[in-house]
Design a protein around this motif. Structure first.
Motif, PDB file in Angstrom:
ATOM      1  N   PHE A  55       9.168   6.110  -9.424  1.00 38.83           N
ATOM      2  CA  PHE A  55       8.680   4.727  -9.430  1.00 38.83           C
ATOM      3  C   PHE A  55       9.634   3.806 -10.196  1.00 38.83           C
ATOM      4  CE2 PHE A  55       6.069   1.110 -10.566  1.00 38.83           C
ATOM      5  CZ  PHE A  55       5.223   0.956  -9.477  1.00 38.83           C
ATOM      6  N   LYS A  78      12.848   2.595  -6.757  1.00 33.83           N
ATOM      7  CA  LYS A  78      12.945   1.150  -6.979  1.00 33.83           C
ATOM      8  C   LYS A  78      11.600   0.416  -6.881  1.00 33.83           C
ATOM      9  CE  LYS A  78      17.781   0.482  -5.471  1.00 33.83           C
ATOM     10  NZ  LYS A  78      18.327   1.498  -6.271  1.00 33.83           N
ATOM     11  N   CYS A  79      10.503   1.144  -6.966  1.00 27.32           N
ATOM     12  CA  CYS A  79       9.181   0.517  -6.856  1.00 27.32           C
ATOM     13  C   CYS A  79       8.997  -0.537  -7.947  1.00 27.32           C
ATOM     14  CB  CYS A  79       8.068   1.558  -6.996  1.00 27.32           C
ATOM     15  SG  CYS A  79       8.411   3.126  -6.185  1.00 27.32           S
ATOM     16  N   HIS A  85       7.034  -4.044  -8.240  1.00 31.09           N
ATOM     17  CA  HIS A  85       5.641  -3.852  -8.645  1.00 31.09           C
ATOM     18  C   HIS A  85       5.494  -3.690 -10.152  1.00 31.09           C
ATOM     19  CE1 HIS A  85       3.976  -3.309  -4.615  1.00 31.09           C
ATOM     20  NE2 HIS A  85       5.013  -2.537  -4.326  1.00 31.09           N
ATOM     21  N   VAL A 112       6.898  -9.048  -6.925  1.00 36.78           N
ATOM     22  CA  VAL A 112       7.183  -9.336  -5.517  1.00 36.78           C
ATOM     23  C   VAL A 112       5.979  -8.866  -4.685  1.00 36.78           C
ATOM     24  CG1 VAL A 112       8.741  -8.920  -3.579  1.00 36.78           C
ATOM     25  CG2 VAL A 112       9.649  -9.021  -5.910  1.00 36.78           C
ATOM     26  N   GLY A 113       5.506  -7.681  -5.033  1.00 35.17           N
ATOM     27  CA  GLY A 113       4.284  -7.138  -4.428  1.00 35.17           C
ATOM     28  C   GLY A 113       3.155  -7.189  -5.450  1.00 35.17           C
ATOM     29  N   LEU A 160      -0.043  -2.928  -9.521  1.00 33.31           N
ATOM     30  CA  LEU A 160      -0.682  -1.706  -9.011  1.00 33.31           C
ATOM     31  C   LEU A 160      -1.724  -1.097  -9.958  1.00 33.31           C
ATOM     32  CD1 LEU A 160       2.286   0.041  -7.140  1.00 33.31           C
ATOM     33  CD2 LEU A 160       0.566  -1.543  -6.253  1.00 33.31           C
ATOM     34  N   ARG A 208      -8.912   0.665  -5.506  1.00 37.78           N
ATOM     35  CA  ARG A 208      -9.198  -0.297  -4.439  1.00 37.78           C
ATOM     36  C   ARG A 208      -8.753   0.186  -3.058  1.00 37.78           C
ATOM     37  NH1 ARG A 208      -5.140  -3.269  -7.388  1.00 37.78           N
ATOM     38  NH2 ARG A 208      -3.268  -3.598  -6.137  1.00 37.78           N
ATOM     39  N   TRP A 219      -5.162   5.747   2.997  1.00 34.46           N
ATOM     40  CA  TRP A 219      -4.414   4.507   3.281  1.00 34.46           C
ATOM     41  C   TRP A 219      -3.093   4.504   2.508  1.00 34.46           C
ATOM     42  CZ3 TRP A 219      -2.081   0.410   0.939  1.00 34.46           C
ATOM     43  CH2 TRP A 219      -1.753  -0.689   1.746  1.00 34.46           C
ATOM     44  N   LEU A 277       2.795   4.591   2.069  1.00 35.17           N
ATOM     45  CA  LEU A 277       4.048   5.035   1.462  1.00 35.17           C
ATOM     46  C   LEU A 277       4.967   5.686   2.494  1.00 35.17           C
ATOM     47  CD1 LEU A 277       2.873   6.433  -1.987  1.00 35.17           C
ATOM     48  CD2 LEU A 277       3.896   4.215  -1.473  1.00 35.17           C
ATOM     49  N   TRP A 321       0.944  -1.782   8.589  1.00 31.98           N
ATOM     50  CA  TRP A 321       0.911  -3.252   8.676  1.00 31.98           C
ATOM     51  C   TRP A 321       0.493  -3.683  10.075  1.00 31.98           C
ATOM     52  CZ3 TRP A 321       1.256  -6.436   4.650  1.00 31.98           C
ATOM     53  CH2 TRP A 321       1.600  -7.782   4.824  1.00 31.98           C
ATOM     54  N   LEU A 329      -4.933  -7.362   2.411  1.00 34.99           N
ATOM     55  CA  LEU A 329      -3.626  -7.380   1.740  1.00 34.99           C
ATOM     56  C   LEU A 329      -2.756  -8.506   2.306  1.00 34.99           C
ATOM     57  CD1 LEU A 329      -1.689  -6.005  -0.276  1.00 34.99           C
ATOM     58  CD2 LEU A 329      -1.019  -4.433   1.542  1.00 34.99           C
ATOM     59  N   LYS A 375       6.428  -6.745   9.470  1.00 30.99           N
ATOM     60  CA  LYS A 375       6.740  -6.039   8.228  1.00 30.99           C
ATOM     61  C   LYS A 375       8.073  -5.304   8.302  1.00 30.99           C
ATOM     62  CE  LYS A 375       5.653  -4.489   4.253  1.00 30.99           C
ATOM     63  NZ  LYS A 375       6.777  -5.345   3.862  1.00 30.99           N
ATOM     64  N   THR A 421       9.860   0.498   1.501  1.00 35.48           N
ATOM     65  CA  THR A 421      10.634   1.205   0.489  1.00 35.48           C
ATOM     66  C   THR A 421      12.100   1.269   0.937  1.00 35.48           C
ATOM     67  OG1 THR A 421       9.923   3.242   1.525  1.00 35.48           O
ATOM     68  CG2 THR A 421       8.752   2.573  -0.433  1.00 35.48           C
ATOM     69  N   LEU A 437       3.975  10.357  -6.224  1.00 36.08           N
ATOM     70  CA  LEU A 437       3.645   8.943  -6.453  1.00 36.08           C
ATOM     71  C   LEU A 437       2.135   8.739  -6.489  1.00 36.08           C
ATOM     72  CD1 LEU A 437       6.350   7.206  -4.234  1.00 36.08           C
ATOM     73  CD2 LEU A 437       6.065   6.861  -6.701  1.00 36.08           C
ATOM     74  N   MET A 483       0.140   7.073  -9.453  1.00 32.39           N
ATOM     75  CA  MET A 483      -0.659   5.860  -9.264  1.00 32.39           C
ATOM     76  C   MET A 483      -2.102   6.048  -9.734  1.00 32.39           C
ATOM     77  SD  MET A 483       0.847   3.892  -5.908  1.00 32.39           S
ATOM     78  CE  MET A 483       0.442   5.151  -4.721  1.00 32.39           C
TER      79      MET A 483
END
Ligand code: HEC
Length: 122
Positions: free
Chosen positions: A33, A38-39, A43, A51-52, A55, A61, A66, A71, A78, A88, A99, A103, A115, A119
């Motif tokens: 991450f 580069k998450c 984030h 940018v997003g 998290l 949520r 999903w 990922l 999308w 979203l 979209k 990543t 990940l 998360m």
């Protein structure tokens, strides 16, 4: 006796090493991450948007299913446009925009699992 003990220790280390790959690892997820994935460029791990979306509590949520799909293949999720994705899009104010890849490179199943575990700690 000493030799037997050494053997037992080695055998259990070998078991840990060989079975390790089958389990998700939150620490590996964290370094991905913050590093190669580069998450963190886009984030925050708080609820603050960068940018997003931030998290924090993301696994509360969005469903695990999903998130795993997202990922693996964000453009597919999308375009499929389920209810969660619709929400979203609204929060991102990108309702009609297509979209691009999300990543920087495709993630392996192991990376997705790591990940996911990371998360869950946010
Ligand atoms: C170039 C910026 C960028 C990078 C890099 C990036 N993301 Fe995102 N991410 C976004 C944006 C923007 C969105 C919101 C959807 C959209 O507009 O595309 C998003 C959405 C998400 C969501 C859904 C958030 C929600 O509230 O439902 C998750 C989860 C996520 N990203 C995880 C990751 C992970 C994990 C990585 C690293 C492997 C990553 N992102 C890398 C920009 C990025």
């Amino acid at each position: 006796m000493k030799r037997l003990f050494t053997f037992a220790v080695c055998a259990s280390i070998a078991t840990m090493v060989t079975s390790g790959a089958a389990y998700a690892d939150a620490n590996a997820g964290k370094s991905l991450f913050e590093g190669a994935g580069k998450c963190a460029n886009c984030h925050n791990i708080s609820d603050k948007k960068k940018v997003g979306p931030g998290l924090a509590e993301i696994t509360k949520r969005a469903t695990e299913d999903w998130l795993k799909k997202w990922l693996k293949d964000p453009p597919a999720v999308w375009n499929a446009g389920d209810d969660y994705t619709k929400k979203l899009k609204e929060t991102m104010k990108k309702v009609d925009k297509p979209k691009p890849a999300h990543t920087t490179r495709p993630l392996s199943d192991q990376e997705v699992a790591d990940l996911m575990d990371y998360m869950k700690t946010l």
